[in-house]
Design a protein around this motif. Structure first.
Motif, PDB file in Angstrom:
ATOM      1  N   ASN A 298      13.859  55.995  57.778  1.00 35.85           N
ATOM      2  CA  ASN A 298      14.320  55.433  56.516  1.00 35.85           C
ATOM      3  C   ASN A 298      15.841  55.366  56.492  1.00 35.85           C
ATOM      4  O   ASN A 298      16.431  54.381  56.032  1.00 35.85           O
ATOM      5  N   TYR A 299      16.476  56.394  57.006  1.00 28.42           N
ATOM      6  CA  TYR A 299      17.940  56.425  57.025  1.00 28.42           C
ATOM      7  C   TYR A 299      18.503  55.414  58.027  1.00 28.42           C
ATOM      8  O   TYR A 299      19.574  54.847  57.820  1.00 28.42           O
TER       9      TYR A 299
ATOM     10  N   ASP B  97      20.615  55.628  49.156  1.00 28.68           N
ATOM     11  CA  ASP B  97      19.757  55.065  48.114  1.00 28.68           C
ATOM     12  C   ASP B  97      18.329  54.913  48.622  1.00 28.68           C
ATOM     13  O   ASP B  97      17.371  55.143  47.877  1.00 28.68           O
ATOM     14  N   ARG B  98      18.180  54.531  49.882  1.00 30.45           N
ATOM     15  CA  ARG B  98      16.831  54.397  50.457  1.00 30.45           C
ATOM     16  C   ARG B  98      16.118  55.746  50.498  1.00 30.45           C
ATOM     17  O   ARG B  98      14.928  55.850  50.183  1.00 30.45           O
TER      18      ARG B  98
ATOM     19  N   LYS C 195      15.067  56.841  46.899  1.00 29.38           N
ATOM     20  CA  LYS C 195      13.954  56.028  46.430  1.00 29.38           C
ATOM     21  C   LYS C 195      12.648  56.413  47.129  1.00 29.38           C
ATOM     22  O   LYS C 195      11.601  56.530  46.497  1.00 29.38           O
ATOM     23  N   HIS C 196      12.753  56.646  48.434  1.00 33.85           N
ATOM     24  CA  HIS C 196      11.543  56.943  49.216  1.00 33.85           C
ATOM     25  C   HIS C 196      10.911  58.263  48.802  1.00 33.85           C
ATOM     26  O   HIS C 196       9.708  58.351  48.560  1.00 33.85           O
TER      27      HIS C 196
ATOM     28  N   HIS D  25      11.939  49.424  51.175  1.00 35.69           N
ATOM     29  CA  HIS D  25      13.243  50.086  51.099  1.00 35.69           C
ATOM     30  C   HIS D  25      14.283  49.156  51.713  1.00 35.69           C
ATOM     31  O   HIS D  25      14.567  49.224  52.910  1.00 35.69           O
TER      32      HIS D  25
ATOM     33  N   ASP E 132      17.447  48.613  50.240  1.00 35.67           N
ATOM     34  CA  ASP E 132      18.810  48.895  49.806  1.00 35.67           C
ATOM     35  C   ASP E 132      19.743  48.983  51.009  1.00 35.67           C
ATOM     36  O   ASP E 132      19.365  49.483  52.077  1.00 35.67           O
TER      37      ASP E 132
ATOM     38  N   LYS F 274      16.454  49.373  57.072  1.00 35.73           N
ATOM     39  CA  LYS F 274      15.569  48.891  56.016  1.00 35.73           C
ATOM     40  C   LYS F 274      14.130  48.794  56.517  1.00 35.73           C
ATOM     41  O   LYS F 274      13.874  48.562  57.694  1.00 35.73           O
TER      42      LYS F 274
ATOM     43  N   PRO G  38      21.987  53.756  52.866  1.00 37.70           N
ATOM     44  CA  PRO G  38      20.893  54.614  53.330  1.00 37.70           C
ATOM     45  C   PRO G  38      20.586  55.775  52.386  1.00 37.70           C
ATOM     46  O   PRO G  38      19.430  56.210  52.292  1.00 37.70           O
TER      47      PRO G  38
END
Length: 241
Positions: free
Chosen positions: A196-197, A146-147, A150-151, A139, A141, A200, A144
């Motif tokens: 994740n937020y 977008d991450r 995606k996750h 991850h 990107d 990366k 955040p």
């Protein structure tokens, strides 16, 4: 050479034979190991005295959330990993993960691949576990949001048991373990969302984590360990508003 920068937090409860095996495995290695034992009685001091100084054992018969919360201020290294008492991690790959984060300051967590194992009738069995714990779960990107999208569209626990920068992990852990929700394994979902937020993360294509299937998971000891209370029922049932 980078392992001195890592602390592994390992909670355990009523599985002291595995906690002892875990301490035997890590004793004398460069990593700082903190064992948080919530069992009724402590491991015998004669056994504990056999381990090297990188092992610190705390016997505190309180809940899982309380034990993790109590350990946050014990972490003095740059990186931390939340481990399990019956699992194994390969030190050379932990070192590779730390190096990757040392080289790239924007990466806040890094994890390798996982392999499940069991030991029955004097035989060791392997099995594929966490199949999406691979490069697709990188991850990187900048945004955040977008991450997060995606996750959770290709979900795997790629942060909860990853090596993480301690300053960020402590903030997440204090937030998570200060309040226990009644949804099953909510703390794992919170780790996956918050870390994740926060920055990366990456998965490296090396075997890092040997995930044990030797024991039945400990359930029903607290609200978030009640497997029957899934996030679906918890989310829609108005009594949890």
């Amino acid at each position: 050479p980078l392992l001195e920068k890592l602390t592994i937090i390992i909670p355990t409860y009523k599985r002291q034979i595995f906690a002892i095996r875990c301490m035997q495995y890590w004793s004398g290695k460069k990593i700082s190991i903190i064992i948080l034992d919530g069992s009724k009685f402590s491991v015998d001091v004669k056994i504990l005295n056999k381990f090297e100084k990188n092992i610190t054992y705390y016997h505190n018969p309180i809940g899982y959330y309380e034990r993790i919360l109590s350990a946050i201020n014990l972490i003095k290294t740059d990186y931390v990993l939340l481990g399990c008492d019956d699992d194994f991690y390969i030190p050379s790959v932990l070192n590779t993960c730390i190096k990757k984060m040392n080289d790239k300051s924007e990466i806040i967590s890094c994890c390798g691949r996982a392999l499940g194992f069991d030991y029955k009738n004097n035989l060791v069995y392997g099995n594929d576990i966490y199949p999406r714990l691979n490069e697709k779960n990188n991850h990187l990107d900048t945004n955040p949001n977008d991450r997060i999208k995606k996750h959770f569209l290709n979900y795997e626990q790629s942060h909860t048991y990853a090596i993480t920068r301690s300053n960020i992990w402590k903030i997440a852990a204090k937030t998570i373990f200060s309040k226990e929700y009644s949804c099953y394994s909510m703390h794992e979902l919170q780790f996956e969302f918050l870390l994740n937020y926060a920055g990366k993360s990456t998965i490296i294509p090396e075997l890092m984590w040997l995930r044990s299937d030797e024991n039945q998971p400990i359930r029903d000891m607290s609200p978030s360990l009640q497997r029957s209370n899934t996030i679906q029922s918890w989310w829609y049932d108005k009594k949890f508003n």
